[in-house]
Design a protein around this motif. Structure first.
Motif, mmCIF file in Angstrom:
data_model
loop_
_atom_site.group_PDB
_atom_site.id
_atom_site.type_symbol
_atom_site.label_atom_id
_atom_site.label_comp_id
_atom_site.label_asym_id
_atom_site.label_seq_id
_atom_site.Cartn_x
_atom_site.Cartn_y
_atom_site.Cartn_z
ATOM 1 N N LEU A 62 74.552 39.588 -53.639
ATOM 2 C CA LEU A 62 75.057 37.944 -53.343
ATOM 3 C C LEU A 62 73.678 37.234 -52.501
ATOM 4 O O LEU A 62 72.685 36.512 -52.789
ATOM 5 C CB LEU A 62 75.903 37.077 -53.656
ATOM 6 C CG LEU A 62 75.457 36.751 -54.394
ATOM 7 C CD1 LEU A 62 75.986 36.259 -55.837
ATOM 8 C CD2 LEU A 62 77.400 35.328 -53.743
ATOM 9 N N SER A 63 73.591 37.843 -51.249
ATOM 10 C CA SER A 63 72.720 37.539 -50.192
ATOM 11 C C SER A 63 71.546 38.050 -50.841
ATOM 12 O O SER A 63 70.191 36.889 -50.353
ATOM 13 C CB SER A 63 72.834 37.958 -48.958
ATOM 14 O OG SER A 63 72.526 39.392 -49.421
ATOM 15 N N LYS A 64 70.837 39.079 -52.177
ATOM 16 C CA LYS A 64 69.691 38.948 -51.877
ATOM 17 C C LYS A 64 68.895 37.924 -53.154
ATOM 18 O O LYS A 64 68.213 37.460 -53.570
ATOM 19 C CB LYS A 64 69.964 40.049 -52.350
ATOM 20 C CG LYS A 64 70.197 41.493 -51.285
ATOM 21 C CD LYS A 64 70.473 42.507 -52.259
ATOM 22 C CE LYS A 64 70.128 43.725 -51.016
ATOM 23 N NZ LYS A 64 70.224 44.732 -52.105
ATOM 24 N N PHE A 65 70.590 37.330 -54.094
ATOM 25 C CA PHE A 65 69.554 36.351 -54.579
ATOM 26 C C PHE A 65 69.091 34.942 -54.021
ATOM 27 O O PHE A 65 69.060 34.293 -53.006
ATOM 28 C CB PHE A 65 71.061 35.790 -55.179
ATOM 29 C CG PHE A 65 70.534 34.578 -56.544
ATOM 30 C CD1 PHE A 65 69.936 34.762 -57.726
ATOM 31 C CD2 PHE A 65 70.875 33.051 -56.458
ATOM 32 C CE1 PHE A 65 69.749 33.748 -58.368
ATOM 33 C CE2 PHE A 65 70.655 31.935 -56.910
ATOM 34 C CZ PHE A 65 69.580 32.632 -58.557
ATOM 35 N N GLU A 66 67.688 35.227 -54.887
ATOM 36 C CA GLU A 66 66.723 33.463 -54.224
ATOM 37 C C GLU A 66 66.093 32.555 -54.690
ATOM 38 O O GLU A 66 65.384 31.967 -54.263
ATOM 39 C CB GLU A 66 64.665 34.802 -53.911
ATOM 40 C CG GLU A 66 65.202 36.579 -52.866
ATOM 41 C CD GLU A 66 64.016 37.000 -52.569
ATOM 42 O OE1 GLU A 66 63.501 36.179 -53.578
ATOM 43 O OE2 GLU A 66 64.075 38.078 -51.445
ATOM 44 N N ASN A 67 66.713 32.668 -55.582
ATOM 45 C CA ASN A 67 66.862 31.609 -56.471
ATOM 46 C C ASN A 67 65.652 30.840 -57.176
ATOM 47 O O ASN A 67 64.838 29.615 -57.100
ATOM 48 C CB ASN A 67 67.132 30.432 -55.370
ATOM 49 C CG ASN A 67 68.009 28.722 -56.636
ATOM 50 O OD1 ASN A 67 68.387 29.190 -57.077
ATOM 51 N ND2 ASN A 67 67.412 28.591 -56.063
ATOM 52 N N ARG A 68 64.268 32.566 -56.957
ATOM 53 C CA ARG A 68 63.574 31.963 -58.009
ATOM 54 C C ARG A 68 63.658 32.531 -59.770
ATOM 55 O O ARG A 68 62.764 31.086 -60.007
ATOM 56 C CB ARG A 68 62.415 33.424 -57.907
ATOM 57 C CG ARG A 68 61.609 33.973 -56.476
ATOM 58 C CD ARG A 68 61.925 34.581 -56.590
ATOM 59 N NE ARG A 68 61.275 35.542 -55.175
ATOM 60 C CZ ARG A 68 60.408 35.969 -54.417
ATOM 61 N NH1 ARG A 68 60.264 37.085 -55.118
ATOM 62 N NH2 ARG A 68 60.165 36.343 -52.876
ATOM 63 N N SER A 69 64.447 32.504 -60.135
ATOM 64 C CA SER A 69 65.134 32.368 -61.196
ATOM 65 C C SER A 69 66.909 31.820 -61.231
ATOM 66 O O SER A 69 67.185 31.842 -60.219
ATOM 67 C CB SER A 69 64.875 33.549 -62.125
ATOM 68 O OG SER A 69 65.565 34.716 -61.751
#
Length: 214
Positions: A62-69
């Motif tokens: 979850l910490s790797k989710f960068e909100n790019r999509s």
């Protein structure tokens, strides 16, 4: 109240320690992941196992989710990868997907049927759809599922499969040509591969119990 939070807001709160909120993300994405698993021809039990693995993988990263999509697109990609891994482990050919008019209306968007009719047709409809989809190649089937059943737009579908938007359109149009005559002539609904709420509750319980032990 909690359901009013966006996915990004929920993720931030979960990363800050509010683990219980992950349940909301599970419930929001259960139907999408279930449709993906079924589109790969996995049965109900195998699909549930893949979903559980996907939710746990998502939590651990979850910490790797960068909100790019969108989070939905991100977790769908994880589910697709898990489906491919399982296909490979089972010895099936690991088909590679390589590449719908953005304004196209999903095939099953007609809401003219009454709720009563939907209930009456549900079992037969699911049988017809599943068996029709099985007959077409996986690369067309998964694009059709993401776009027409799950409801992703062209951009989201392309991101989920790591292919171009033009290839999404080509594959979707070909899939429609294969399916339309045998399905749309008799049926129209958006309630395909519906994930029953009782299974949703079970998925939430299983995933949350495993996460708490991590």
């Amino acid at each position: 109240m909690m359901n009013q939070y966006t996915d990004t807001e929920l993720i931030n709160k979960i990363l800050e320690g509010e683990l219980a909120l992950y349940e909301i993300l599970i419930r929001r994405n259960n139907p999408f992941l279930y449709k993906i698993g079924r589109s790969y021809n996995y049965n109900h039990e195998d699909t549930q196992d893949l979903m559980q693995d996907t939710f746990i993988d998502s939590y651990l990263n979850l910490s790797k989710f960068e909100n790019r999509s969108s989070f939905k697109t991100w977790i769908i990609k994880i589910m697709i990868n898990n489906c491919y891994k399982k296909l490979h482990k089972l010895g099936y050919k690991n088909e590679i997907i390589t590449e719908i008019n953005e304004k196209a209306i999903p095939m099953f968007s007609d809401n003219s049927h009454t709720d009563t009719n939907k209930v009456i047709m549900a079992k037969e409809l699911n049988f017809v759809i599943e068996n029709a989809l099985i007959q077409i190649p996986l690369d067309y089937r998964i694009v059709f599922s993401l776009r027409e059943i799950t409801g992703l737009n062209v951009e989201e579908t392309a991101q989920s499969l790591n292919i171009s938007e033009s290839n999404v359109k080509v594959r979707l149009n070909r899939a429609k040509a294969m399916l339309r005559k045998q399905i749309e002539k008799s049926y129209t609904t958006t309630d395909l591969y519906e994930f029953n709420l009782i299974y949703c509750d079970t998925m939430v319980l299983n995933v949350m119990n495993k996460i708490k032990k991590l």
